[in-house]
Design an enzyme around this catalytic site. Structure first.
Site, PDB file in Angstrom:
ATOM      1  N   HIS A 259       0.848  -1.184   0.000  1.00 54.58           N
ATOM      2  CA  HIS A 259       0.000   0.000   0.000  1.00 54.58           C
ATOM      3  C   HIS A 259       0.881   1.231   0.000  1.00 54.58           C
ATOM      4  CE1 HIS A 259      -3.154   2.813   1.162  1.00 54.58           C
ATOM      5  NE2 HIS A 259      -3.973   1.916   0.666  1.00 54.58           N
ATOM      6  N   ASP A 310      -7.907  -5.757  -0.451  1.00 51.27           N
ATOM      7  CA  ASP A 310      -8.371  -6.629  -1.535  1.00 51.27           C
ATOM      8  C   ASP A 310      -8.054  -8.104  -1.298  1.00 51.27           C
ATOM      9  OD1 ASP A 310      -9.523  -4.635  -3.161  1.00 51.27           O
ATOM     10  OD2 ASP A 310      -7.513  -3.948  -3.674  1.00 51.27           O
TER      11      ASP A 310
HETATM   12  N1  COA Z   1       4.164  -7.431  -4.249  1.00 51.82           N
HETATM   13  C1  COA Z   1       5.515  -7.558  -4.202  1.00 51.82           C
HETATM   14  N2  COA Z   1       6.324  -6.531  -3.886  1.00 51.82           N
HETATM   15  C2  COA Z   1       5.729  -5.355  -3.603  1.00 51.82           C
HETATM   16  C3  COA Z   1       4.344  -5.184  -3.619  1.00 51.82           C
HETATM   17  C4  COA Z   1       3.560  -6.289  -3.975  1.00 51.82           C
HETATM   18  N3  COA Z   1       2.231  -6.172  -4.035  1.00 51.82           N
HETATM   19  N4  COA Z   1       4.052  -3.910  -3.299  1.00 51.82           N
HETATM   20  C5  COA Z   1       5.217  -3.300  -3.072  1.00 51.82           C
HETATM   21  N5  COA Z   1       6.244  -4.178  -3.248  1.00 51.82           N
HETATM   22  C6  COA Z   1       7.647  -3.911  -3.088  1.00 51.82           C
HETATM   23  C7  COA Z   1       8.222  -3.192  -4.309  1.00 51.82           C
HETATM   24  O1  COA Z   1       8.629  -4.087  -5.306  1.00 51.82           O
HETATM   25  C8  COA Z   1       9.345  -2.420  -3.687  1.00 51.82           C
HETATM   26  O2  COA Z   1      10.387  -3.319  -3.453  1.00 51.82           O
HETATM   27  P1  COA Z   1      11.935  -2.877  -3.642  1.00 51.82           P
HETATM   28  O3  COA Z   1      12.131  -1.787  -2.620  1.00 51.82           O
HETATM   29  O4  COA Z   1      12.699  -4.119  -3.372  1.00 51.82           O
HETATM   30  O5  COA Z   1      12.038  -2.373  -5.048  1.00 51.82           O
HETATM   31  C9  COA Z   1       8.781  -2.004  -2.331  1.00 51.82           C
HETATM   32  O6  COA Z   1       7.807  -2.991  -1.998  1.00 51.82           O
HETATM   33  C10 COA Z   1       8.110  -0.631  -2.361  1.00 51.82           C
HETATM   34  O7  COA Z   1       7.109  -0.672  -3.348  1.00 51.82           O
HETATM   35  P2  COA Z   1       6.538   0.573  -4.150  1.00 51.82           P
HETATM   36  O8  COA Z   1       6.156   0.138  -5.545  1.00 51.82           O
HETATM   37  O9  COA Z   1       7.436   1.767  -4.034  1.00 51.82           O
HETATM   38  O10 COA Z   1       5.242   0.881  -3.350  1.00 51.82           O
HETATM   39  P3  COA Z   1       4.110   1.866  -3.832  1.00 51.82           P
HETATM   40  O11 COA Z   1       3.741   2.655  -2.657  1.00 51.82           O
HETATM   41  O12 COA Z   1       4.440   2.616  -5.048  1.00 51.82           O
HETATM   42  O13 COA Z   1       2.983   0.823  -4.287  1.00 51.82           O
HETATM   43  C11 COA Z   1       0.997  -0.258  -4.615  1.00 51.82           C
HETATM   44  C12 COA Z   1       1.763   0.707  -3.726  1.00 51.82           C
HETATM   45  C13 COA Z   1      -0.384  -0.460  -3.999  1.00 51.82           C
HETATM   46  C14 COA Z   1       0.826   0.355  -6.025  1.00 51.82           C
HETATM   47  C15 COA Z   1       1.781  -1.592  -4.698  1.00 51.82           C
HETATM   48  O14 COA Z   1       1.975  -2.105  -3.403  1.00 51.82           O
HETATM   49  C16 COA Z   1       1.099  -2.602  -5.597  1.00 51.82           C
HETATM   50  O15 COA Z   1       1.226  -2.521  -6.822  1.00 51.82           O
HETATM   51  N6  COA Z   1       0.331  -3.557  -4.993  1.00 51.82           N
HETATM   52  C17 COA Z   1      -0.378  -4.547  -5.752  1.00 51.82           C
HETATM   53  C18 COA Z   1      -1.692  -3.978  -6.269  1.00 51.82           C
HETATM   54  C19 COA Z   1      -2.727  -3.848  -5.190  1.00 51.82           C
HETATM   55  O16 COA Z   1      -2.930  -4.737  -4.390  1.00 51.82           O
HETATM   56  N7  COA Z   1      -3.420  -2.690  -5.219  1.00 51.82           N
HETATM   57  C20 COA Z   1      -4.457  -2.391  -4.265  1.00 51.82           C
HETATM   58  C21 COA Z   1      -4.007  -1.302  -3.344  1.00 51.82           C
HETATM   59  S1  COA Z   1      -5.192  -1.037  -2.053  1.00 51.82           S
END
Ligand code: COA
Length: 370
Positions: A259, A310
């Protein structure tokens, strides 16, 4: 030019003020924790709280239920007929987007006070969008539309219209909890979208349609559908650990985890988690629960990434025999409450939302020889 702050994805930027909800620490809707609301209030009461600022009195709740029943029974027949014209292959989120827009053409709001008018429009969308969703879902299977029932609560009514059978009491309660959890979440991508549209002094329907478009993406609302697809594709608990490790090694985002704001865990996921096991027990999807447990452990052990809302919701909906194509649309029928509250709040103290960009294109160059 003065140096302006740049943050990719607007991460860490405060883009506005709101009195509707906060995610600092616990998730509070107008000061009440979502856990308390789920335990003690219904979705109807929660929607009223978000829209009007306070929980309804008994009289206000009875009046609200009366209005929602009338609205649910009065979905314009033109809108239901239009559903028959849409391709049966259209994604359900596209159907939601189109019908939210269509409903705007039959807006009969009589209120002259613009603040009340938008709240009445919101109520009508909250009452009518589930009817449209259930109708679209049944029509594409060649089934009869099941009309809403005035004697059922909102959550039970949605399950009734979808399944055509009265849901067990525990399904209706858990489904109601999930609607409360989905109702509002501060300045997420879709809510921010609705506020941007409202800030141009456009109308509520345009803002909701834009919100639905933003919610559709798999990084936002669409994640709940991907969750179930993943769990079903894995198929058995003995494959779960290898799958999760391989996904992390490929640096894949596992849907239903992570998140932008909650880095220590999503309170909504924590609340709903025990309900997944309860609903799955004896109902068939226990294997899915075993798979989910293993994936959750691997993501936490390897990367300290907790599940978001989710992750349990997809499993709860599956345990209630709801097909995957409905999951994000069900998020919509709840989030209309939060989106609409934000549109009203934006309009009450409006300033056009118009950020700047950092230019990274070519510098000024002459146009010659044409
Ligand atoms: N699965 C695996 N790794 C994840 C992850 C996931 N769902 N979410 C974050 N990470 C990891 C990233 O790869 C990153 O790792 P690194 O530091 O080794 O590169 C680290 O955690 C930070 O992630 P980041 O992409 O900067 O977080 P964000 O704040 O931009 O992303 C989301 C937030 C929600 C977009 C992201 O967690 C995601 O895409 N989740 C899956 C989709 C989802 O469930 N969405 C519903 C949200 S309520």
């Amino acid at each position: 030019m003065t140096e302006l702050t740049f943050s990719p994805g607007l991460e860490g930027i405060i883009a506005g003020e709101t009195a509707i909800s906060t995610i600092e620490g616990d998730l509070l809707y107008r000061g009440y924790s979502v856990e308390d609301l789920a335990r003690q209030a219904s979705f109807e009461e929660t929607a009223f709280l978000l829209l009007y600022g306070e929980l309804p009195t008994a009289g206000e709740l009875a009046a609200l239920r009366g209005r929602w029943c009338d609205d649910a029974e009065r979905v314009p027949h033109e809108v239901l007929e239009a559903l028959r014209l849409l391709p049966t292959t259209a994604p359900m989120m596209d159907v939601m987007r189109t019908t939210a827009s269509l409903l705007g053409h039959w807006d009969r709001t009589a209120e002259t006070d613009p603040r009340l008018a938008n709240r009445r429009r919101a109520e009508r969308l909250l009452a009518q969008m589930p009817v449209v969703l259930a109708a679209a879902f049944r029509l594409r299977r060649g089934w009869e539309i099941v009309p809403p029932r005035g004697d059922l609560g909102h959550a039970a009514n949605i399950l009734w219209m979808l399944h055509g059978t009265e849901p067990p009491a525990n399904w209706a309660e858990v489904f109601d909890d999930s609607l409360i959890m989905y109702a509002e979440h501060e300045f997420n991508a879709s809510t921010f979208t609705t506020r941007v549209v409202a800030s141009t002094l456009s109308d509520l329907y345009s803002a909701i349609v834009a919100g639905i478009g933003a919610l559709k993406g798999p990084l936002h609302g669409g994640a709940n559908e991907r969750v179930l697809e993943i769990l079903q594709a894995i198929g058995s608990a003995d494959r779960a650990e290898a799958w999760a490790r391989a996904a992390l090694a490929r640096k894949e985002k596992v849907m239903g985890f992570g998140h932008r704001v909650y880095k220590d865990g999503d309170p909504r996921a924590k609340y709903l988690k025990p309900l997944c096991a309860e609903l799955a027990a004896g109902a068939g999807p226990e294997e899915l629960e075993r798979i989910a447990e293993i994936i959750e452990r691997v993501l936490w052990d390897e990367k300290r990434i907790p599940p978001n809302l989710d992750w349990p919701t997809a499993r709860l909906y599956h345990a209630m025999n709801l097909p995957v194509e409905l999951y994000t649309p069900l998020f919509v029928v709840s989030r209309i409450a939060g989106w609409s509250a934000h549109v009203c709040e934006q309009l009450e103290n409006n300033r056009l939302i118009r950020p700047r960009s950092r230019y990274i294109g070519p510098s000024a160059r002459p146009l010659v020889g044409r």
